[in-house]
Design a protein around this motif. Structure first.
Motif, mmCIF file in Angstrom:
data_model
loop_
_atom_site.group_PDB
_atom_site.id
_atom_site.type_symbol
_atom_site.label_atom_id
_atom_site.label_comp_id
_atom_site.label_asym_id
_atom_site.label_seq_id
_atom_site.Cartn_x
_atom_site.Cartn_y
_atom_site.Cartn_z
ATOM 1 N N LEU A 138 -33.735 -17.046 -54.270
ATOM 2 C CA LEU A 138 -33.759 -17.223 -52.829
ATOM 3 C C LEU A 138 -32.414 -16.944 -52.164
ATOM 4 O O LEU A 138 -32.355 -16.309 -51.102
ATOM 5 C CB LEU A 138 -34.231 -18.642 -52.499
ATOM 6 C CG LEU A 138 -34.541 -18.936 -51.027
ATOM 7 C CD1 LEU A 138 -35.498 -17.902 -50.450
ATOM 8 C CD2 LEU A 138 -35.116 -20.333 -50.893
ATOM 9 N N ASP A 139 -31.331 -17.385 -52.755
ATOM 10 C CA ASP A 139 -30.015 -17.181 -52.150
ATOM 11 C C ASP A 139 -29.684 -15.689 -52.032
ATOM 12 O O ASP A 139 -29.133 -15.245 -51.018
ATOM 13 C CB ASP A 139 -28.928 -17.886 -52.970
ATOM 14 C CG ASP A 139 -29.004 -19.391 -52.837
ATOM 15 O OD1 ASP A 139 -29.621 -19.868 -51.865
ATOM 16 O OD2 ASP A 139 -28.458 -20.095 -53.713
ATOM 17 N N GLN A 140 -30.046 -14.936 -53.052
ATOM 18 C CA GLN A 140 -29.804 -13.489 -53.012
ATOM 19 C C GLN A 140 -30.660 -12.825 -51.944
ATOM 20 O O GLN A 140 -30.212 -11.906 -51.245
ATOM 21 C CB GLN A 140 -30.101 -12.879 -54.386
ATOM 22 C CG GLN A 140 -29.147 -13.350 -55.477
ATOM 23 C CD GLN A 140 -29.552 -12.860 -56.857
ATOM 24 O OE1 GLN A 140 -30.390 -11.971 -56.992
ATOM 25 N NE2 GLN A 140 -28.962 -13.452 -57.892
ATOM 26 N N LEU A 141 -31.894 -13.279 -51.793
ATOM 27 C CA LEU A 141 -32.767 -12.732 -50.746
ATOM 28 C C LEU A 141 -32.209 -13.044 -49.362
ATOM 29 O O LEU A 141 -32.181 -12.174 -48.488
ATOM 30 C CB LEU A 141 -34.175 -13.312 -50.890
ATOM 31 C CG LEU A 141 -35.167 -12.889 -49.789
ATOM 32 C CD1 LEU A 141 -35.394 -11.377 -49.801
ATOM 33 C CD2 LEU A 141 -36.495 -13.631 -49.955
ATOM 34 N N LYS A 142 -31.744 -14.264 -49.155
ATOM 35 C CA LYS A 142 -31.186 -14.642 -47.850
ATOM 36 C C LYS A 142 -29.978 -13.774 -47.494
ATOM 37 O O LYS A 142 -29.822 -13.346 -46.338
ATOM 38 C CB LYS A 142 -30.781 -16.121 -47.858
ATOM 39 C CG LYS A 142 -31.947 -17.089 -47.823
ATOM 40 C CD LYS A 142 -31.433 -18.525 -47.844
ATOM 41 C CE LYS A 142 -32.557 -19.530 -47.783
ATOM 42 N NZ LYS A 142 -32.061 -20.945 -47.818
ATOM 43 N N THR A 143 -29.146 -13.507 -48.483
ATOM 44 C CA THR A 143 -27.973 -12.665 -48.251
ATOM 45 C C THR A 143 -28.399 -11.275 -47.789
ATOM 46 O O THR A 143 -27.803 -10.699 -46.863
ATOM 47 C CB THR A 143 -27.135 -12.536 -49.541
ATOM 48 O OG1 THR A 143 -26.675 -13.843 -49.908
ATOM 49 C CG2 THR A 143 -25.942 -11.622 -49.327
ATOM 50 N N GLN A 144 -29.434 -10.760 -48.394
ATOM 51 C CA GLN A 144 -29.931 -9.433 -48.025
ATOM 52 C C GLN A 144 -30.577 -9.445 -46.646
ATOM 53 O O GLN A 144 -30.386 -8.528 -45.846
ATOM 54 C CB GLN A 144 -30.925 -8.961 -49.081
ATOM 55 C CG GLN A 144 -31.183 -7.465 -49.065
ATOM 56 C CD GLN A 144 -31.871 -7.003 -50.334
ATOM 57 O OE1 GLN A 144 -32.102 -7.781 -51.254
ATOM 58 N NE2 GLN A 144 -32.213 -5.738 -50.382
ATOM 59 N N LEU A 145 -31.328 -10.481 -46.346
ATOM 60 C CA LEU A 145 -31.996 -10.583 -45.045
ATOM 61 C C LEU A 145 -30.980 -10.713 -43.908
ATOM 62 O O LEU A 145 -31.237 -10.275 -42.780
ATOM 63 C CB LEU A 145 -32.933 -11.793 -45.028
ATOM 64 C CG LEU A 145 -34.205 -11.688 -45.877
ATOM 65 C CD1 LEU A 145 -34.909 -13.044 -45.930
ATOM 66 C CD2 LEU A 145 -35.149 -10.629 -45.319
ATOM 67 N N ALA A 146 -29.840 -11.299 -44.213
ATOM 68 C CA ALA A 146 -28.805 -11.513 -43.184
ATOM 69 C C ALA A 146 -28.187 -10.211 -42.684
ATOM 70 O O ALA A 146 -27.525 -10.202 -41.644
ATOM 71 C CB ALA A 146 -27.719 -12.426 -43.726
ATOM 72 N N GLN A 147 -28.446 -9.112 -43.413
ATOM 73 C CA GLN A 147 -27.866 -7.816 -43.024
ATOM 74 C C GLN A 147 -28.787 -7.078 -42.055
ATOM 75 O O GLN A 147 -29.291 -5.988 -42.315
ATOM 76 C CB GLN A 147 -27.620 -6.955 -44.272
ATOM 77 C CG GLN A 147 -26.817 -7.651 -45.367
ATOM 78 C CD GLN A 147 -25.456 -8.115 -44.877
ATOM 79 O OE1 GLN A 147 -24.719 -7.364 -44.251
ATOM 80 N NE2 GLN A 147 -25.114 -9.363 -45.193
ATOM 81 N N ASN A 148 -29.090 -7.741 -40.920
ATOM 82 C CA ASN A 148 -29.840 -7.141 -39.809
ATOM 83 C C ASN A 148 -31.295 -6.807 -40.115
ATOM 84 O O ASN A 148 -31.887 -5.922 -39.464
ATOM 85 C CB ASN A 148 -29.143 -5.868 -39.298
ATOM 86 C CG ASN A 148 -27.748 -6.142 -38.793
ATOM 87 O OD1 ASN A 148 -27.532 -7.119 -38.065
ATOM 88 N ND2 ASN A 148 -26.785 -5.318 -39.174
ATOM 89 N N ALA A 149 -31.925 -7.494 -41.039
ATOM 90 C CA ALA A 149 -33.352 -7.282 -41.289
ATOM 91 C C ALA A 149 -34.173 -7.922 -40.181
ATOM 92 O O ALA A 149 -33.800 -8.971 -39.643
ATOM 93 C CB ALA A 149 -33.745 -7.865 -42.645
ATOM 94 N N ASP A 150 -35.278 -7.282 -39.810
ATOM 95 C CA ASP A 150 -36.169 -7.887 -38.819
ATOM 96 C C ASP A 150 -37.598 -8.027 -39.323
ATOM 97 O O ASP A 150 -38.484 -8.498 -38.602
ATOM 98 C CB ASP A 150 -36.149 -7.107 -37.496
ATOM 99 C CG ASP A 150 -36.477 -5.631 -37.669
ATOM 100 O OD1 ASP A 150 -36.706 -5.198 -38.804
ATOM 101 O OD2 ASP A 150 -36.497 -4.916 -36.647
ATOM 102 N N LEU A 151 -37.853 -7.614 -40.570
ATOM 103 C CA LEU A 151 -39.184 -7.759 -41.168
ATOM 104 C C LEU A 151 -39.036 -7.977 -42.669
ATOM 105 O O LEU A 151 -38.231 -7.320 -43.337
ATOM 106 C CB LEU A 151 -40.030 -6.504 -40.922
ATOM 107 C CG LEU A 151 -41.418 -6.469 -41.580
ATOM 108 C CD1 LEU A 151 -42.331 -7.534 -40.966
ATOM 109 C CD2 LEU A 151 -42.058 -5.086 -41.430
ATOM 110 N N LEU A 152 -39.825 -8.908 -43.195
ATOM 111 C CA LEU A 152 -39.896 -9.163 -44.635
ATOM 112 C C LEU A 152 -41.356 -9.086 -45.046
ATOM 113 O O LEU A 152 -42.227 -9.695 -44.413
ATOM 114 C CB LEU A 152 -39.330 -10.554 -44.958
ATOM 115 C CG LEU A 152 -39.537 -11.066 -46.399
ATOM 116 C CD1 LEU A 152 -38.787 -10.197 -47.403
ATOM 117 C CD2 LEU A 152 -39.099 -12.528 -46.514
ATOM 118 N N ILE A 153 -41.637 -8.320 -46.104
ATOM 119 C CA ILE A 153 -43.002 -8.227 -46.624
ATOM 120 C C ILE A 153 -43.018 -8.719 -48.066
ATOM 121 O O ILE A 153 -42.223 -8.278 -48.895
ATOM 122 C CB ILE A 153 -43.541 -6.789 -46.551
ATOM 123 C CG1 ILE A 153 -43.549 -6.295 -45.102
ATOM 124 C CG2 ILE A 153 -44.950 -6.717 -47.139
ATOM 125 C CD1 ILE A 153 -44.104 -4.890 -44.921
#
Length: 366
Positions: A138-153
């Motif tokens: 989860l922590d690695q996913l959050k780090t990636q999402l923090a880089q301006n992502a607006d959609l997660l599938i």
């Protein structure tokens, strides 16, 4: 002879028939991930008795169908949106959201990337790793999402790894995404095959999170890909109202609508399916655990991801051996992040499963 770089989907039986000169009726597809029991008997009888429904338009609102689905998933029917297969709904939600940057949990189903690209967005993969048994950090996913992502599938259980996220972990993901204005699509195509479905499904979370849509279909569990019926559960009524205005009417035909009103209530069929898959999944894993040249990853869905550990043989080689016996597995090299040694097979009847496992063992060595 098969071209080295040609790979087949579960629906490519005509192509296989042409190349291998095996009649498609003689092929058992362990690649399509479809319920081996076939269609619901209750639905089959109902359609046969009501074939004349094709002479009239279906209800534009599909009210009876949505109520049947709502009862099945334990949700408000006003939160249900139906479409021409889950694929239409994937396209619809992505197209309306117009994501600039989407994060996909990989390896996974390729249609997500295709639709995002068509809508003008870019995809970034969050790779699940073999050394972690394809579980998510989860922590690695959050780090990636923090880089301006607006959609997660997220496909949950995931295809092709057959791993699943718990509803507790999904709650944490959704909370983070809501805080950062990230919309989340959860594809639950295979969740009904899971032994612990109630601990995996995100449907109850649609009442809590307005940044979530859960997608499902009838192609796999209800063995009805030809009916093209999918549905979504979403608690964001403002979003649903907008979609209903934009969506084409009558994308589901009268037969599919009637089928959906019936199949979700076939409790005997649903119970038998769950029991068969649970039993065969356990037996298949026990058998695989005795084979020294293949390893498998603990499955939650109705299919199992495996890896050949012999360097002199790839999944393509194994496919070739199996298909000549009329047994079609899935070579997983086309999935992002998987090497040529991975293959996947779904669970069929006990006799067919034994035949496939016998073939795998005879080819790879016991």
């Amino acid at each position: 002879m098969l071209k080295p770089k040609e790979h087949f989907h579960g629906s490519d039986l005509e192509k296989i028939e042409e190349i291998y000169h095996i009649k498609k009726e003689e092929i058992t597809s362990f690649s399509a991930n479809v319920n081996p029991l076939g269609i619901s008997p209750l639905m089959k009888d109902k359609l046969a008795q009501n074939i004349d429904v094709v002479t009239s338009y279906p209800d534009r609102e599909y009210t009876a169908l949505r109520k049947a689905i709502a009862s099945y998933v334990n949700a408000d029917y006003e939160s249900i949106l139906v479409g021409n297969g889950a694929t239409e709904l994937i396209s619809l939600f992505i197209g309306l959201h117009h994501p600039k940057k989407a994060v996909l949990i990989a390896p996974t189903y390729s249609e997500y990337e295709r639709e995002i690209t068509l809508s003008g967005g870019i995809c970034e993969f969050h790779f699940l790793k073999e050394e972690d048994q394809f579980t998510l950090h989860l922590d690695q996913l959050k780090t990636q999402l923090a880089q301006n992502a607006d959609l997660l599938i997220i496909c949950n259980p995931n295809n092709p790894t057959s791993t699943a996220l718990s509803s507790e972990m999904m709650t944490e993901i959704l909370s983070y995404c809501k805080e950062h204005q990230i919309f989340v699509v959860v594809d639950e195509t295979y969740v009904e095959f899971s032994d612990d479905m109630e601990h995996i499904t995100s449907v109850p979370l649609t009442k809590q999170f307005d940044n979530l849509v859960v997608l499902r279909g009838i192609s796999k569990f209800f063995a009805s890909p030809g009916l093209r019926l999918g549905y979504s559960i979403c608690g964001n009524q403002e979003l649903l109202s907008y979609i209903k205005k934009e969506k084409n009417p009558w994308t589901i035909n009268s037969l599919a609508s009637l089928a959906g009103e019936v199949m979700f209530s076939d409790s005997d069929y649903i119970k038998k399916t769950k029991e068969l898959i649970s039993s065969e999944r356990k037996l298949a894993c026990e058998r695989l655990s005795t084979m020294k040249n293949v390893t498998y990853f603990e499955p939650k869905a109705n299919f199992i991801l495996c890896k050949i550990v012999r360097e002199d043989m790839t999944a393509s080689d194994l496919f070739d051996h199996c298909i000549r016996k009329g047994l079609m597995i899935r070579d997983c090299v086309t999935f992002e992040g998987l090497s040529p040694y991975y293959f996947r097979f779904c669970l069929m009847s006990p006799e067919k499963n034994k035949a496939l496992l016998d073939t795998i063992e005879s080819v790879l060595g016991s």
